[in-house]
Scaffold this motif. Structure first.
Motif, PDB file in Angstrom:
ATOM      1  N   TRP A   1       0.836  -1.209   0.000  1.00  0.00           N
ATOM      2  CA  TRP A   1       0.000   0.000   0.000  1.00  0.00           C
ATOM      3  C   TRP A   1       0.866   1.253   0.000  1.00  0.00           C
ATOM      4  O   TRP A   1       0.586   2.207  -0.727  1.00  0.00           O
ATOM      5  CB  TRP A   1      -0.958   0.014   1.206  1.00  0.00           C
ATOM      6  N   SER A   2       1.920   1.262   0.813  1.00  0.00           N
ATOM      7  CA  SER A   2       2.768   2.465   0.871  1.00  0.00           C
ATOM      8  C   SER A   2       3.444   2.723  -0.476  1.00  0.00           C
ATOM      9  O   SER A   2       3.585   3.876  -0.884  1.00  0.00           O
ATOM     10  CB  SER A   2       3.792   2.365   2.000  1.00  0.00           C
TER      11      SER A   2
ATOM     12  N   TYR B   1       0.825   4.278  -2.635  1.00  0.00           N
ATOM     13  CA  TYR B   1       0.678   5.692  -2.292  1.00  0.00           C
ATOM     14  C   TYR B   1       1.782   6.522  -2.937  1.00  0.00           C
ATOM     15  O   TYR B   1       1.538   7.616  -3.445  1.00  0.00           O
ATOM     16  CB  TYR B   1       0.751   5.906  -0.780  1.00  0.00           C
TER      17      TYR B   1
ATOM     18  N   ASP C   1       5.363   9.959   6.110  1.00  0.00           N
ATOM     19  CA  ASP C   1       5.895   8.603   6.254  1.00  0.00           C
ATOM     20  C   ASP C   1       4.818   7.661   5.702  1.00  0.00           C
ATOM     21  O   ASP C   1       3.810   7.401   6.353  1.00  0.00           O
ATOM     22  CB  ASP C   1       6.179   8.301   7.722  1.00  0.00           C
ATOM     23  N   LEU C   2       5.035   7.191   4.493  1.00  0.00           N
ATOM     24  CA  LEU C   2       3.995   6.426   3.792  1.00  0.00           C
ATOM     25  C   LEU C   2       3.727   5.062   4.421  1.00  0.00           C
ATOM     26  O   LEU C   2       2.595   4.578   4.371  1.00  0.00           O
ATOM     27  CB  LEU C   2       4.353   6.290   2.316  1.00  0.00           C
ATOM     28  N   VAL C   3       4.736   4.445   5.017  1.00  0.00           N
ATOM     29  CA  VAL C   3       4.501   3.157   5.683  1.00  0.00           C
ATOM     30  C   VAL C   3       3.606   3.383   6.905  1.00  0.00           C
ATOM     31  O   VAL C   3       2.645   2.640   7.131  1.00  0.00           O
ATOM     32  CB  VAL C   3       5.826   2.468   6.059  1.00  0.00           C
ATOM     33  N   TYR C   4       3.894   4.420   7.664  1.00  0.00           N
ATOM     34  CA  TYR C   4       3.052   4.765   8.815  1.00  0.00           C
ATOM     35  C   TYR C   4       1.618   5.059   8.352  1.00  0.00           C
ATOM     36  O   TYR C   4       0.655   4.542   8.925  1.00  0.00           O
ATOM     37  CB  TYR C   4       3.635   5.976   9.545  1.00  0.00           C
TER      38      TYR C   4
ATOM     39  N   ALA D   1       0.106   4.076   5.660  1.00  0.00           N
ATOM     40  CA  ALA D   1      -0.525   2.841   5.204  1.00  0.00           C
ATOM     41  C   ALA D   1      -0.939   1.971   6.397  1.00  0.00           C
ATOM     42  O   ALA D   1      -2.026   1.383   6.395  1.00  0.00           O
ATOM     43  CB  ALA D   1       0.410   2.078   4.277  1.00  0.00           C
TER      44      ALA D   1
ATOM     45  N   THR E   1      -7.948   1.173   1.548  1.00  0.00           N
ATOM     46  CA  THR E   1      -6.890   0.470   2.279  1.00  0.00           C
ATOM     47  C   THR E   1      -7.481  -0.207   3.510  1.00  0.00           C
ATOM     48  O   THR E   1      -7.175  -1.369   3.799  1.00  0.00           O
ATOM     49  CB  THR E   1      -5.779   1.454   2.711  1.00  0.00           C
TER      50      THR E   1
END
Length: 143
Positions: free
Chosen positions: A67-68, A71, A82-85, A87, A112
């Motif tokens: 998902w990150s 994004y 912070d795309l992992v955060y 997501a 998501t």
């Protein structure tokens, strides 16, 4: 809106495929472990369940990373996010609200979350099934 849905569906399909592969491996490993009955059924149950849940957690982390990456590809979040955060917050339906998608991608967060809820439900069903089969195997083998 159609673009948001198509991107979200594509990412969801990737994650469903990841989950299916992992589920197949988990179920095969659990079946093999059950077939190797030992005199220490409680230790076997602990090992099977620890391995099962650990592998499923790793699968969910991989799916969050997918998902990150999605994004990042569509530039769905504000610069510096912070795309992992982001997501993780969406995938787990935690929803802090401290990061929100850009207006043109406002549906990607709920999509998501929907994907995460479905995959967590699938994982929960498999965990329960493996636990039930391991427990029944232990009882039929004198455990």
């Amino acid at each position: 809106m159609l673009r948001q849905l198509l991107v979200s569906i594509a990412i969801s399909i990737c994650n469903i495929a990841i989950h299916a592969v992992v589920m197949d491996a988990v179920l095969r490993a659990a079946r093999a472990a059950r077939e190797r009955a030992t005199s220490h059924q409680s230790l076997q149950l602990i090992a099977v369940m620890t391995a099962t849940v650990s592998v499923l957690m790793a699968a969910h982390i991989a799916e969050v990373i997918v998902w990150s990456l999605g994004y990042a590809m569509v530039d769905a979040a504000p610069s510096g996010t912070d795309l992992v955060y982001f997501a993780f917050v969406n995938y787990t339906t935690l929803g802090y609200g401290d990061v929100t998608p850009l207006q043109r991608w406002h549906l990607i967060g709920p999509m998501t979350a929907m994907n995460g809820v479905l995959l967590f439900g699938w994982s929960t069903a498999v965990i329960f099934s493996i636990l039930q089969k391991a427990w029944l195997t232990g009882r039929t083998n004198g455990g």
